[in-house]
Design an enzyme around this catalytic site. Structure first.
Site: not given
Ligand code: NAD
Length: 366
Positions: A95, A195-199
């Site tokens: 990472k 959390g409603v980002g990309h994923v």
């Protein structure tokens, strides 16, 4: 004592702390990088390369201090080792984190310099996007190194891995519902997505299509509004998400949200989400969830579809072979639940054991 001696002494002190963090987790290599010209500052951690080169995304985050950044990259790279192993792919865990600084311009020179640092590891670490980075960033990074995945479709890559991750999380979540209720139907099930980002956005799409009633929260208003508009999900305040009367809590923001405080508040019977390192302390919180009767779908197992898709770029897998690896998340999740039950251990521990068994076997220890 001269000023010079003082400087050396303080460096030695910091080194000692670094190794105290690295040794218990058994990282192979940790690289700190800094470029004065661009202000780029970060860390690449290579945890384990027994199964193949280490692969993991590059995260950019405004860390409160350097120790937090180091801790993050060490934990995330270790999780990548387990993720690839349990998914049956031949990659190790690595990472990168970049320490965000609002005063530093993230321009082409910045990302090219990052690419050069990745390249200096000669393929021992392969990068990709993560929180704060994107396929656009990877298209710059690839100017300096071939050790990059999650490249844009226009550059011969497989694009943003997030939609794949979201689908894999959906499969793991369904398997959890199956384990808990005997049926994997999501009709009428209440799910809280943090959390409603990309994923998270795409996961909400799968959930609402399957008939679930979805509650969402985010600290980013634009993401929240977009997801609410696209799928008709109910918006709640960030701190309210833990107290909702729901069947499933799905952490899709950052890690460590399952901790002493939140476990006492959660009313759900299942935790299944995309975020990495959801358990603040895996030695404590896996047991607490087990004792409370909350079924936990190990994060590195159910959020692996993104790295599986990146693997497709590294090994030129066909679309069908990639799909089969992703679909395998459902039976693998059930297998982990079975193992955890049989051995009377937390599900996270069962998943780590299975992942490590493959690595130990590859080392020829068995
Ligand atoms: P993202 O940055 O696109 O989305 C994260 C969202 O969480 C953002 O909208 C952000 O505003 C929100 N958020 C941050 N702090 C919050 C808080 N305290 N409360 C509510 N919302 C908050 O990231 P992503 O790509 O969607 O990834 C989400 C998680 O899944 C991360 O932990 C990431 O490491 C993990 N993950 C992502 C992938 C992938 O393919 N993108 C793969 C595996 C794991």
């Amino acid at each position: 004592m001269s000023a010079e001696t003082n400087v050396i002494k303080s460096v030695e002190k910091r080194d000692a702390r670094v190794f105290e963090m690295i040794e218990p987790m058994e990282h192979e290599q940790v690289m700190f990088f800094y470029d004065k010209e661009t202000g780029l500052k970060g860390i690449i951690a290579v945890h384990n390369t027994v199964l193949g080169p280490s692969l993991g995304g590059c995260r950019i985050w405004n860390y409160e201090n350097e120790s937090d950044a180091l801790w993050d990259v060490l934990r995330l790279s270790r999780g990548m080792t387990f993720k690839s192993s349990i998914s049956g792919i031949n990659l190790g865990g690595g990472k990168a984190v970049i320490i965000g600084n609002p005063k530093v311009k993230r321009d082409e020179a910045f990302w090219r310099r990052f690419g050069k640092f990745v390249d200096s590891l000669n393929g021992k670490y392969i990068t990709a996007e993560d929180v704060g980075t994107s396929t656009d960033v990877m298209s710059i990074v690839m100017q300096e190194t071939k050790h990059v995945t999650g490249k844009p479709l226009s550059a011969g890559g497989t694009g943003d891995p997030s939609p794949f991750t979201a689908y894999g999380v959906f499969l793991g979540l369904k398997a959890s519902v199956k384990e808990s209720t005997g049926s994997d139907s999501l009709e009428g099930k209440k799910v809280a997505v943090q959390g409603v980002g990309h994923v998270g956005h795409d996961l909400v799409g799968h959930l609402t299509k399957a008939g679930a009633k979805v509650f969402i929260t985010d600290i980013n208003k634009a993401n929240l509004d977009a997801t609410a508009k696209d799928f008709g999900a109910t918006v709640v305040e960030p701190n309210e998400i833990y107290d909702l009367d729901v069947d499933i809590y799905s952490p899709c923001a950052l890690g460590a949200t399952v901790n002493n405080d939140t476990i006492n508040r959660l009313k759900c019977s299942i935790i299944a989400g995309a975020a990495n390192n959801q358990l603040a302390d895996e030695n404590i919180h896996g047991h607490m969830l087990k004792d409370k009767g909350i079924l936990y779908a190990p994060d590195f197992l159910i959020n692996a579809a993104g790295v599986i898709n990146c693997y497709r770029e590294v090994h030129a897998l066909t679309e069908d072979a990639t799909k089969a690896l992703i679909e395998n998340i459902y039976p693998r999740t059930l297998e982990i639940f079975k193992k955890a039950k049989a051995e009377n251990i937390p599900t996270q521990e069962a998943a780590i054991k299975l992942a490590m068994e493959r690595i130990e076997a590859a080392k020829g220890k068995k």
